[in-house]
Design a protein around this motif. Sequence first.
Motif, PDB file in Angstrom:
ATOM      1  N   PRO A   1       0.831  -1.210   0.000  1.00  0.00           N
ATOM      2  CA  PRO A   1       0.000   0.000   0.000  1.00  0.00           C
ATOM      3  C   PRO A   1       0.860   1.253   0.000  1.00  0.00           C
ATOM      4  O   PRO A   1       1.929   1.275   0.597  1.00  0.00           O
ATOM      5  N   GLN A   2       0.394   2.273  -0.669  1.00  0.00           N
ATOM      6  CA  GLN A   2       1.115   3.544  -0.705  1.00  0.00           C
ATOM      7  C   GLN A   2       0.568   4.455   0.389  1.00  0.00           C
ATOM      8  O   GLN A   2      -0.249   5.347   0.145  1.00  0.00           O
ATOM      9  N   TYR A   3       1.021   4.219   1.614  1.00  0.00           N
ATOM     10  CA  TYR A   3       0.511   4.989   2.748  1.00  0.00           C
ATOM     11  C   TYR A   3       1.142   6.378   2.813  1.00  0.00           C
ATOM     12  O   TYR A   3       2.357   6.539   2.604  1.00  0.00           O
ATOM     13  N   ASP A   4       0.334   7.371   3.111  1.00  0.00           N
ATOM     14  CA  ASP A   4       0.822   8.681   3.530  1.00  0.00           C
ATOM     15  C   ASP A   4       0.837   8.618   5.052  1.00  0.00           C
ATOM     16  O   ASP A   4      -0.175   8.890   5.717  1.00  0.00           O
ATOM     17  N   TYR A   5       1.971   8.256   5.622  1.00  0.00           N
ATOM     18  CA  TYR A   5       2.014   7.971   7.051  1.00  0.00           C
ATOM     19  C   TYR A   5       1.733   9.183   7.928  1.00  0.00           C
ATOM     20  O   TYR A   5       1.205   9.039   9.032  1.00  0.00           O
ATOM     21  N   GLU A   6       2.062  10.382   7.457  1.00  0.00           N
ATOM     22  CA  GLU A   6       1.741  11.568   8.251  1.00  0.00           C
ATOM     23  C   GLU A   6       0.227  11.712   8.398  1.00  0.00           C
ATOM     24  O   GLU A   6      -0.290  11.986   9.487  1.00  0.00           O
ATOM     25  N   ALA A   7      -0.481  11.510   7.295  1.00  0.00           N
ATOM     26  CA  ALA A   7      -1.942  11.608   7.339  1.00  0.00           C
ATOM     27  C   ALA A   7      -2.536  10.438   8.128  1.00  0.00           C
ATOM     28  O   ALA A   7      -3.490  10.614   8.904  1.00  0.00           O
ATOM     29  N   GLU A   8      -1.979   9.245   7.946  1.00  0.00           N
ATOM     30  CA  GLU A   8      -2.506   8.055   8.615  1.00  0.00           C
ATOM     31  C   GLU A   8      -2.361   8.153  10.130  1.00  0.00           C
ATOM     32  O   GLU A   8      -3.259   7.746  10.878  1.00  0.00           O
ATOM     33  N   THR A   9      -1.236   8.670  10.604  1.00  0.00           N
ATOM     34  CA  THR A   9      -1.051   8.788  12.060  1.00  0.00           C
ATOM     35  C   THR A   9      -2.063   9.753  12.668  1.00  0.00           C
ATOM     36  O   THR A   9      -2.566   9.519  13.771  1.00  0.00           O
ATOM     37  N   LYS A  10      -2.374  10.834  11.963  1.00  0.00           N
ATOM     38  CA  LYS A  10      -3.378  11.778  12.465  1.00  0.00           C
ATOM     39  C   LYS A  10      -4.733  11.095  12.614  1.00  0.00           C
ATOM     40  O   LYS A  10      -5.439  11.298  13.608  1.00  0.00           O
ATOM     41  N   VAL A  11      -5.100  10.282  11.620  1.00  0.00           N
ATOM     42  CA  VAL A  11      -6.384   9.587  11.664  1.00  0.00           C
ATOM     43  C   VAL A  11      -6.422   8.599  12.822  1.00  0.00           C
ATOM     44  O   VAL A  11      -7.402   8.541  13.585  1.00  0.00           O
ATOM     45  N   VAL A  12      -5.362   7.809  12.987  1.00  0.00           N
ATOM     46  CA  VAL A  12      -5.315   6.799  14.052  1.00  0.00           C
ATOM     47  C   VAL A  12      -5.378   7.458  15.423  1.00  0.00           C
ATOM     48  O   VAL A  12      -6.128   7.001  16.310  1.00  0.00           O
ATOM     49  N   LEU A  13      -4.613   8.507  15.632  1.00  0.00           N
ATOM     50  CA  LEU A  13      -4.589   9.161  16.938  1.00  0.00           C
ATOM     51  C   LEU A  13      -5.924   9.824  17.263  1.00  0.00           C
ATOM     52  O   LEU A  13      -6.388   9.791  18.407  1.00  0.00           O
ATOM     53  N   GLU A  14      -6.571  10.421  16.253  1.00  0.00           N
ATOM     54  CA  GLU A  14      -7.866  11.049  16.483  1.00  0.00           C
ATOM     55  C   GLU A  14      -8.943   9.989  16.720  1.00  0.00           C
ATOM     56  O   GLU A  14      -9.809  10.151  17.585  1.00  0.00           O
ATOM     57  N   ARG A  15      -8.885   8.903  15.951  1.00  0.00           N
ATOM     58  CA  ARG A  15      -9.880   7.839  16.123  1.00  0.00           C
ATOM     59  C   ARG A  15      -9.777   7.219  17.516  1.00  0.00           C
ATOM     60  O   ARG A  15     -10.797   6.955  18.165  1.00  0.00           O
ATOM     61  N   THR A  16      -8.566   6.963  17.993  1.00  0.00           N
ATOM     62  CA  THR A  16      -8.429   6.361  19.323  1.00  0.00           C
ATOM     63  C   THR A  16      -8.716   7.379  20.424  1.00  0.00           C
ATOM     64  O   THR A  16      -9.100   6.992  21.536  1.00  0.00           O
ATOM     65  N   ARG A  17      -8.560   8.674  20.127  1.00  0.00           N
ATOM     66  CA  ARG A  17      -8.967   9.699  21.105  1.00  0.00           C
ATOM     67  C   ARG A  17     -10.473   9.612  21.347  1.00  0.00           C
ATOM     68  O   ARG A  17     -10.938   9.652  22.484  1.00  0.00           O
ATOM     69  N   LYS A  18     -11.235   9.455  20.267  1.00  0.00           N
ATOM     70  CA  LYS A  18     -12.688   9.333  20.393  1.00  0.00           C
ATOM     71  C   LYS A  18     -13.079   8.013  21.046  1.00  0.00           C
ATOM     72  O   LYS A  18     -14.008   7.951  21.851  1.00  0.00           O
ATOM     73  N   MET A  19     -12.362   6.956  20.698  1.00  0.00           N
ATOM     74  CA  MET A  19     -12.642   5.639  21.275  1.00  0.00           C
ATOM     75  C   MET A  19     -12.447   5.648  22.790  1.00  0.00           C
ATOM     76  O   MET A  19     -13.149   4.931  23.525  1.00  0.00           O
ATOM     77  N   ALA A  20     -11.545   6.467  23.286  1.00  0.00           N
ATOM     78  CA  ALA A  20     -11.207   6.475  24.704  1.00  0.00           C
ATOM     79  C   ALA A  20     -12.408   6.727  25.602  1.00  0.00           C
ATOM     80  O   ALA A  20     -12.431   6.287  26.763  1.00  0.00           O
ATOM     81  N   SER A  21     -13.438   7.391  25.075  1.00  0.00           N
ATOM     82  CA  SER A  21     -14.635   7.678  25.878  1.00  0.00           C
ATOM     83  C   SER A  21     -15.871   6.982  25.322  1.00  0.00           C
ATOM     84  O   SER A  21     -16.997   7.355  25.658  1.00  0.00           O
TER      85      SER A  21
END
Length: 313
Positions: A1-21
């Motif tokens: 896969p051709q990941y844009d890791y800078e963009a992907e990390t933002k998505v993962v961190l924001e998604r798990t921030r929401k998951m936390a609650s």
Amino acid sequence: PQYDYEAETKVVLERTRKMASNDTQKALLEYFDSKYTSILPLQIDYSIGAKDSEFEFWYADMVLVNTMYDAVLLVWKEKVRHNAARPTTIVHELLGDKLVDTYAGPLMQAQFIPATEWQPFIRTMPHAEYPSGSACICTAYKETMVLLNEGEDDIGLENPLTHTVPAGSSRTEPGVTPKEDIVFKFTKWSQIEKECGISRLYGGMHFDASVTAGHELCTGFISPVVELGKLLKKGDPKGAMAVFEDERSVEYRACMEACTLTLQSLLGTNSARDSSVLLSSLGCFSKKVIRKGPWLYLRMNESLLALSLSPGS
């Protein structure tokens, strides 16, 4: 896969921030983490609700275990080929000690932490990230159940399939999460497939493309396995899902041992001679796993999980 890791990390961190609650997301990702305690019990509940005979249950179980096993082999091949790093590695390497607002750990909800301290909600398996094994396996599961039920995606029972997550039963946050009982209700096989796959994103174990790829990889490949199962159901040995032509092979000896020990357990005999006679009368593993005579099948996986005989055999 051709990941844009800078963009992907933002998505993962924001998604798990929401998951936390979000107790529902936490419960869902823990539930689907083990396929043995989620999708396989759902098949059992379905058989009970549909009033399947014991034979019909074991037939569906045999086909399902084989398709899921094939899915594991297929997705593992791709994992080895791509050898992609997990989100944990990318977040740590890319962001270092930068402070990020995200899931901070068990019972800590969301707060600012150094990126190097971020972890998914549940442990990340030590193998490649792409594609998602869970998404692939759950797609094989859905397609198998649909084909076994005349192509119907609707589960079709009087009541939905359900699973209750008791309050405080979380393995990651025991005694606290969820705050109250949560009941999952499933009315379509595709709903199970979708929620199984997306749960891997909630927890931070995968990037988005991995789940999509897992679903796509395991779409449409299981039909031949189901057709073999239908032949076996009719007693046709052409439906054999494994063939051991060489009686000297490790596979053949392993199957004979599993067959013998199971028969001894089922029939209450410790006599090797008695078991040998029974095996011979059943045609067990003479040339094919399935022969004419009583219903006999081997649930195939790496540890030869089980051997089952139908009632009256």
